[in-house]
Design a protein around this motif. Structure first.
Motif, PDB file in Angstrom:
ATOM      1  N   PHE A  86       1.880   9.273  -6.093  1.00  0.00           N
ATOM      2  CA  PHE A  86       2.459  10.608  -5.968  1.00  0.00           C
ATOM      3  C   PHE A  86       3.541  10.883  -7.014  1.00  0.00           C
ATOM      4  O   PHE A  86       3.836  12.027  -7.316  1.00  0.00           O
ATOM      5  N   SER A  87       4.135   9.839  -7.570  1.00  0.00           N
ATOM      6  CA  SER A  87       5.152  10.037  -8.603  1.00  0.00           C
ATOM      7  C   SER A  87       4.572   9.887 -10.006  1.00  0.00           C
ATOM      8  O   SER A  87       5.298   9.653 -10.958  1.00  0.00           O
ATOM      9  N   TRP A  88       3.262  10.014 -10.136  1.00  0.00           N
ATOM     10  CA  TRP A  88       2.587   9.820 -11.423  1.00  0.00           C
ATOM     11  C   TRP A  88       3.100  10.797 -12.483  1.00  0.00           C
ATOM     12  O   TRP A  88       3.255  10.450 -13.639  1.00  0.00           O
ATOM     13  N   HIS A  89       3.384  12.035 -12.089  1.00  0.00           N
ATOM     14  CA  HIS A  89       3.789  13.044 -13.068  1.00  0.00           C
ATOM     15  C   HIS A  89       5.303  13.148 -13.241  1.00  0.00           C
ATOM     16  O   HIS A  89       5.764  13.954 -14.042  1.00  0.00           O
ATOM     17  N   ASN A  90       6.063  12.361 -12.505  1.00  0.00           N
ATOM     18  CA  ASN A  90       7.516  12.351 -12.699  1.00  0.00           C
ATOM     19  C   ASN A  90       7.852  11.537 -13.933  1.00  0.00           C
ATOM     20  O   ASN A  90       7.537  10.360 -14.019  1.00  0.00           O
ATOM     21  N   ARG A  91       8.495  12.144 -14.866  1.00  0.00           N
ATOM     22  CA  ARG A  91       8.915  11.460 -16.076  1.00  0.00           C
ATOM     23  C   ARG A  91      10.404  11.712 -16.265  1.00  0.00           C
ATOM     24  O   ARG A  91      10.899  12.801 -16.018  1.00  0.00           O
ATOM     25  N   GLY A  92      11.113  10.691 -16.682  1.00  0.00           N
ATOM     26  CA  GLY A  92      12.529  10.874 -16.936  1.00  0.00           C
ATOM     27  C   GLY A  92      13.294   9.572 -16.897  1.00  0.00           C
ATOM     28  O   GLY A  92      12.704   8.484 -16.874  1.00  0.00           O
ATOM     29  N   THR A  93      14.589   9.704 -16.890  1.00  0.00           N
ATOM     30  CA  THR A  93      15.465   8.543 -16.847  1.00  0.00           C
ATOM     31  C   THR A  93      16.486   8.729 -15.735  1.00  0.00           C
ATOM     32  O   THR A  93      16.780   9.846 -15.322  1.00  0.00           O
ATOM     33  N   THR A  94      17.016   7.618 -15.294  1.00  0.00           N
ATOM     34  CA  THR A  94      18.087   7.634 -14.306  1.00  0.00           C
ATOM     35  C   THR A  94      18.989   6.441 -14.558  1.00  0.00           C
ATOM     36  O   THR A  94      18.686   5.585 -15.382  1.00  0.00           O
ATOM     37  N   LEU A  95      20.077   6.391 -13.855  1.00  0.00           N
ATOM     38  CA  LEU A  95      21.071   5.331 -13.996  1.00  0.00           C
ATOM     39  C   LEU A  95      21.576   5.219 -15.431  1.00  0.00           C
ATOM     40  O   LEU A  95      21.647   4.144 -16.011  1.00  0.00           O
TER      41      LEU A  95
ATOM     42  N   PHE B  38       0.829  -1.206   0.000  1.00  0.00           N
ATOM     43  CA  PHE B  38       0.000   0.000   0.000  1.00  0.00           C
ATOM     44  C   PHE B  38       0.866   1.260   0.000  1.00  0.00           C
ATOM     45  O   PHE B  38       0.587   2.199  -0.753  1.00  0.00           O
ATOM     46  N   VAL B  39       1.905   1.294   0.827  1.00  0.00           N
ATOM     47  CA  VAL B  39       2.784   2.465   0.878  1.00  0.00           C
ATOM     48  C   VAL B  39       3.511   2.652  -0.454  1.00  0.00           C
ATOM     49  O   VAL B  39       3.672   3.776  -0.946  1.00  0.00           O
ATOM     50  N   SER B  40       3.940   1.563  -1.058  1.00  0.00           N
ATOM     51  CA  SER B  40       4.588   1.650  -2.359  1.00  0.00           C
ATOM     52  C   SER B  40       3.616   2.141  -3.430  1.00  0.00           C
ATOM     53  O   SER B  40       3.987   2.916  -4.317  1.00  0.00           O
ATOM     54  N   LEU B  41       2.361   1.715  -3.348  1.00  0.00           N
ATOM     55  CA  LEU B  41       1.351   2.184  -4.294  1.00  0.00           C
ATOM     56  C   LEU B  41       1.077   3.674  -4.104  1.00  0.00           C
ATOM     57  O   LEU B  41       0.926   4.407  -5.088  1.00  0.00           O
ATOM     58  N   ILE B  42       1.036   4.133  -2.868  1.00  0.00           N
ATOM     59  CA  ILE B  42       0.843   5.563  -2.593  1.00  0.00           C
ATOM     60  C   ILE B  42       2.018   6.366  -3.154  1.00  0.00           C
ATOM     61  O   ILE B  42       1.824   7.418  -3.773  1.00  0.00           O
ATOM     62  N   ALA B  43       3.240   5.878  -2.967  1.00  0.00           N
ATOM     63  CA  ALA B  43       4.408   6.563  -3.529  1.00  0.00           C
ATOM     64  C   ALA B  43       4.356   6.574  -5.046  1.00  0.00           C
ATOM     65  O   ALA B  43       4.754   7.551  -5.684  1.00  0.00           O
ATOM     66  N   LEU B  44       3.857   5.502  -5.641  1.00  0.00           N
ATOM     67  CA  LEU B  44       3.719   5.444  -7.094  1.00  0.00           C
ATOM     68  C   LEU B  44       2.676   6.446  -7.582  1.00  0.00           C
ATOM     69  O   LEU B  44       2.861   7.097  -8.612  1.00  0.00           O
TER      70      LEU B  44
ATOM     71  N   ALA C 223       5.288   2.740 -17.863  1.00  0.00           N
ATOM     72  CA  ALA C 223       5.975   2.077 -16.746  1.00  0.00           C
ATOM     73  C   ALA C 223       5.205   2.252 -15.447  1.00  0.00           C
ATOM     74  O   ALA C 223       5.034   1.297 -14.682  1.00  0.00           O
ATOM     75  N   VAL C 224       4.715   3.451 -15.203  1.00  0.00           N
ATOM     76  CA  VAL C 224       3.954   3.712 -13.978  1.00  0.00           C
ATOM     77  C   VAL C 224       2.646   2.917 -13.986  1.00  0.00           C
ATOM     78  O   VAL C 224       2.239   2.361 -12.968  1.00  0.00           O
ATOM     79  N   PHE C 225       1.997   2.838 -15.138  1.00  0.00           N
ATOM     80  CA  PHE C 225       0.750   2.085 -15.239  1.00  0.00           C
ATOM     81  C   PHE C 225       0.967   0.611 -14.909  1.00  0.00           C
ATOM     82  O   PHE C 225       0.235   0.025 -14.110  1.00  0.00           O
ATOM     83  N   PHE C 226       1.980  -0.006 -15.490  1.00  0.00           N
ATOM     84  CA  PHE C 226       2.202  -1.415 -15.240  1.00  0.00           C
ATOM     85  C   PHE C 226       2.754  -1.690 -13.847  1.00  0.00           C
ATOM     86  O   PHE C 226       2.506  -2.757 -13.278  1.00  0.00           O
ATOM     87  N   LYS C 227       3.485  -0.750 -13.277  1.00  0.00           N
ATOM     88  CA  LYS C 227       3.888  -0.902 -11.870  1.00  0.00           C
ATOM     89  C   LYS C 227       2.656  -0.891 -10.971  1.00  0.00           C
ATOM     90  O   LYS C 227       2.571  -1.657 -10.027  1.00  0.00           O
ATOM     91  N   GLY C 228       1.716  -0.001 -11.270  1.00  0.00           N
ATOM     92  CA  GLY C 228       0.472   0.049 -10.496  1.00  0.00           C
ATOM     93  C   GLY C 228      -0.340  -1.224 -10.636  1.00  0.00           C
ATOM     94  O   GLY C 228      -0.864  -1.737  -9.647  1.00  0.00           O
TER      95      GLY C 228
END
Length: 84
Positions: free
Chosen positions: A55-64, A47-53, A74-79
């Protein structure tokens, strides 16, 4: 060559990993009588991970070094995987 590392894109995965690690440690340390609390702990982690996901719905970008991409798909399938 420098690799960019932006932790804001990894927050839901890090939260989930910490709850998984906490659940495993709790299972090892707790006795048989306290294992009833293991299921609510893992559900709380999801549940906490879903809430964090959410809240990060509008974050777009790359890392690493552009090997970890966060976009709408990616956010949709993580959800979907967290809900199921």
């Amino acid at each position: 060559m420098s690799v960019s590392f932006d932790i804001q894109f990894l927050v839901p995965e890090l939260i989930l990993a910490l709850f998984i690690l906490g659940s495993l440690i709790f299972d090892i340390v707790a006795g048989k009588e306290k294992q009833n609390a293991l299921a609510p702990l893992t559900i709380a982690g999801l549940f906490v991970s879903l809430i964090a996901l959410i809240f990060s719905w509008h974050n777009r970008g790359t890392t690493l070094g552009a090997t970890f991409v966060v976009d709408g798909l990616a956010v949709f399938f993580k959800g979907i995987s967290l809900i199921s």
